[in-house]
Design a protein around this motif. Structure first.
Motif, mmCIF file in Angstrom:
data_model
loop_
_atom_site.group_PDB
_atom_site.id
_atom_site.type_symbol
_atom_site.label_atom_id
_atom_site.label_comp_id
_atom_site.label_asym_id
_atom_site.label_seq_id
_atom_site.Cartn_x
_atom_site.Cartn_y
_atom_site.Cartn_z
ATOM 1 N N ILE A 136 84.502 65.050 67.477
ATOM 2 C CA ILE A 136 85.690 64.371 67.976
ATOM 3 C C ILE A 136 86.933 65.135 67.521
ATOM 4 C CG2 ILE A 136 87.018 62.228 68.006
ATOM 5 C CD1 ILE A 136 84.276 62.006 69.345
ATOM 6 N N LEU A 137 87.778 65.483 68.491
ATOM 7 C CA LEU A 137 89.032 66.185 68.223
ATOM 8 C C LEU A 137 90.184 65.193 68.257
ATOM 9 C CD1 LEU A 137 90.751 68.827 67.968
ATOM 10 C CD2 LEU A 137 90.732 68.916 70.480
ATOM 11 N N ILE A 138 91.029 65.217 67.228
ATOM 12 C CA ILE A 138 92.197 64.339 67.151
ATOM 13 C C ILE A 138 93.426 65.221 67.029
ATOM 14 C CG2 ILE A 138 93.363 62.527 65.828
ATOM 15 C CD1 ILE A 138 90.475 61.766 64.827
ATOM 16 N N THR A 139 94.269 65.210 68.063
ATOM 17 C CA THR A 139 95.475 66.033 68.022
ATOM 18 C C THR A 139 96.632 65.239 67.426
ATOM 19 O OG1 THR A 139 96.286 65.386 70.215
ATOM 20 C CG2 THR A 139 94.709 67.201 70.121
ATOM 21 N N GLY A 140 97.552 65.947 66.770
ATOM 22 C CA GLY A 140 98.684 65.266 66.139
ATOM 23 C C GLY A 140 98.236 64.323 65.050
ATOM 24 N N ALA A 141 97.329 64.788 64.210
ATOM 25 C CA ALA A 141 96.629 63.890 63.276
ATOM 26 C C ALA A 141 97.459 63.474 62.073
ATOM 27 C CB ALA A 141 95.333 64.549 62.794
ATOM 28 N N THR A 142 98.646 64.042 61.880
ATOM 29 C CA THR A 142 99.422 63.666 60.699
ATOM 30 C C THR A 142 100.258 62.408 60.898
ATOM 31 O OG1 THR A 142 101.176 65.193 61.384
ATOM 32 C CG2 THR A 142 99.558 66.013 59.794
ATOM 33 N N GLY A 143 100.368 61.910 62.122
ATOM 34 C CA GLY A 143 101.106 60.678 62.362
ATOM 35 C C GLY A 143 100.313 59.450 61.960
ATOM 36 N N GLY A 144 100.931 58.274 62.120
ATOM 37 C CA GLY A 144 100.269 57.037 61.710
ATOM 38 C C GLY A 144 98.981 56.780 62.453
#
Length: 308
Positions: A136-144
């Motif tokens: 599973i790829l999660i982009t923009g992972a540093t946000g809430g």
């Protein structure tokens, strides 16, 4: 009641002031709010609302008055809530289907981070389908939303690949939350993935779609770039042998039935399975400070206002 009100004459676009108490509909409970967390979308677009509006999607508190139709929790029950507005106030009227019941003693500030960020991550991952043993790829992972998505995907047995614009700065933190790999862009993924949770939009969504394997699903949740998604000719043909790939749009409040999900998330948080990743916490008289930090992209995680 006191509330954070939209005020176009204020430098921050908000001011603490007085407004009328909300009048709950028969299917709504009246909640006395103790904490609310800020989300980038509601803060960035606050100036689009008329002066005097009470914004706020997330709020934790205690039932002040139970719903007149008998649904939902009784007066005195600690709760976590979500809605399209009204969370930045001492009192909130909320549909009982949008109320979760946390374990006794749970921290209201931590609970207030769950509705939009945790709820979006949970429901978007469900749209992908089975995550056990899947990439599973999660982009923009540093946000809430991204931080909760990393944790929930790992809890669901996924091999988690997280993207961030600065892996050197944020890699260790994302790995601590459960990411197996931290990369700067989807193009760096070294093999096809089964699912994508895209929190960025624009060109990054296009690149993330290209990482999908056969039967993979991309769920589009975030659109922070403000840029269009322009696919090159042939990108949707599947001529490379990867067929039946999907792009799914997402709206968290499609139905007023998220209460059980909020209850489950609150239980996981209280048990220590989830970290709320609170990066800023203070009284609502310091809302200007929290908003500036959020809009300047200096805040990675959640900002919580405590209602006093």
């Amino acid at each position: 009641m006191r509330a954070l009100l939209v005020d176009s004459t204020s430098p921050s676009g908000l001011r603490l002031g007085e407004t009328a108490d909300p009048e709950p509909a028969p299917h709504e409970a009246l909640v006395r709010v103790t904490a609310t967390s800020l989300n980038y979308g509601e803060v960035a677009h606050r100036d689009e609302a008329p002066d005097g509006t009470v914004l706020g999607w997330d709020a934790a508190g205690v039932i002040e008055r139970a719903a007149a139709d008998g649904s939902g929790p009784a007066a005195g029950t600690p709760v976590v809530t979500i809605g399209e507005a009204g969370g930045w106030a001492e009192l909130r009227a909320v549909h009982t289907g949008l109320i979760g019941i946390p374990p006794a003693g749970a921290d209201p500030a931590a609970l207030s981070t769950l509705p939009v960020a945790g709820g979006s991550a949970l429901r978007a991952l469900r749209r992908i389908g089975d995550t056990l043993g899947r990439r599973i790829l999660i982009t923009g992972a540093t946000g809430g939303v991204g931080r909760y998505a990393v944790q929930l995907a790992r809890l669901g047995g996924a091999y988690v690949i997280a993207t961030t614009g600065d892996p050197a700065a944020h890699g260790n933190g994302l790995r601590a939350l459960g990411a197996h790999e931290v990369i700067a862009a989807p193009e760096e993924a070294d093999a096809p993935v089964h699912g994508v949770l895209d929190l960025v939009g624009g060109p990054q969504l296009v690149a993330a779609y290209d990482t999908l394997g056969t039967h993979g699903t991309l769920v589009s949740v975030g659109h922070v770039t403000g840029q269009p998604e322009t696919f090159p000719f042939g990108a949707l043909y599947g001529n490379d042998g990867r067929h039946d790939r999907s792009i799914v749009t997402f709206y968290l409040l499609e139905r007023p039935d998220i209460g059980p999900d909020l209850t489950w998330l609150a239980e996981r948080l209280a048990a220590g399975d989830l970290d709320p990743q609170i990066s800023w916490r203070g009284g609502w008289d310091r809302a200007d400070e929290a908003i500036a930090t959020l809009l300047d992209r200096r805040l990675h995680g959640k900002a919580v206002l405590e209602i006093t």
